[in-house]
Design an enzyme around this catalytic site. Structure first.
Site, short mmCIF file in Angstrom:
data_model
loop_
_atom_site.label_atom_id
_atom_site.label_comp_id
_atom_site.label_asym_id
_atom_site.label_seq_id
_atom_site.Cartn_x
_atom_site.Cartn_y
_atom_site.Cartn_z
CG HIS A 118 18.79 48.56 -1.65
ND1 HIS A 118 20.07 48.24 -1.26
CD2 HIS A 118 18.33 47.48 -2.33
CE1 HIS A 118 20.37 47.04 -1.69
NE2 HIS A 118 19.34 46.55 -2.35
CB THR A 168 3.15 45.78 -0.57
OG1 THR A 168 1.76 46.11 -0.57
CG2 THR A 168 3.60 45.42 -1.98
CE LYS A 169 -0.14 49.42 2.06
NZ LYS A 169 0.40 50.54 2.26
#
Length: 192
Positions: A118, A168-169
């Protein structure tokens, strides 16, 4: 909404409204396919029916397997599930965007793979807008239980993601990584 129009929207990496009536109707039909999959009985015949249903649902699905229950926003529409790949109970694919799972990859219970994001803008979020980034999981990867993989992440071949990690990476190939957020701990040892 036609399949090509749905794919153009979902795979564009552009912001869109996921509550467009025609898109929502299409999505609900795909979720119903997932519901049908989860209702197939556990028997030798049921195993064959499950494989047929997965081949119907996924963009690419050959000889892998997913234990029910299984959840997916679009029923595997833009998911390539590798040969001999396996996912344990409660795999959740938030598959509004592309997901690639490589050959011989093992996925533990309660794993979530997410493609939508989002926008940061409060007014855009208020409208429920989103965009999608692909997730790529290499060949021969082991994702342990209770792992969450974020949009846009690539996990390299042969790597291991430890239980409870938040990826996250990008994670390079041939490493052990874990933690929240997941960090590379060390190279994979060939002798273990």
């Amino acid at each position: 909404m036609k399949l090509e129009d749905v794919n153009k929207l979902l795979l564009s990496k552009e912001v869109y409204d996921p509550m467009i009536k025609e898109l929502l109707e299409f999505q609900l039909s795909r979720i119903e396919m997932v519901n049908e999959y989860n209702k197939i009985e556990s028997s030798l015949e049921g195993l064959e029916l499950r494989k047929k249903q997965l081949k119907k649902m996924f963009r690419t699905f050959n000889d892998g397997y997913i234990e029910p229950p299984f959840h997916a926003n679009f029923g595997g529409l833009n998911v390539d599930f590798g040969n001999n790949a396996y996912a344990n109970f409660n795999l959740t694919l938030v598959d509004d965007g592309e997901i690639t799972i490589g050959d011989n990859t093992l996925i533990g219970p309660n794993v979530t793979i997410i493609t939508p994001i989002h926008p940061e803008s409060p007014s855009a979020r208020e409208k429920g807008l989103q965009y999608n980034l692909p997730v790529n999981i290499g060949k021969n990867v082991w994702i342990a239980s209770n792992v969450t993989i974020f949009p846009g992440v690539t996990i390299g071949d042969n790597s291991i993601i430890g239980a409870g990690s938040l990826v996250t990476k990008d994670i390079p190939e041939n490493v052990l990584a874990y933690g929240t957020p997941a960090k590379v701990i060390r190279k994979i040892k060939e002798d273990k």
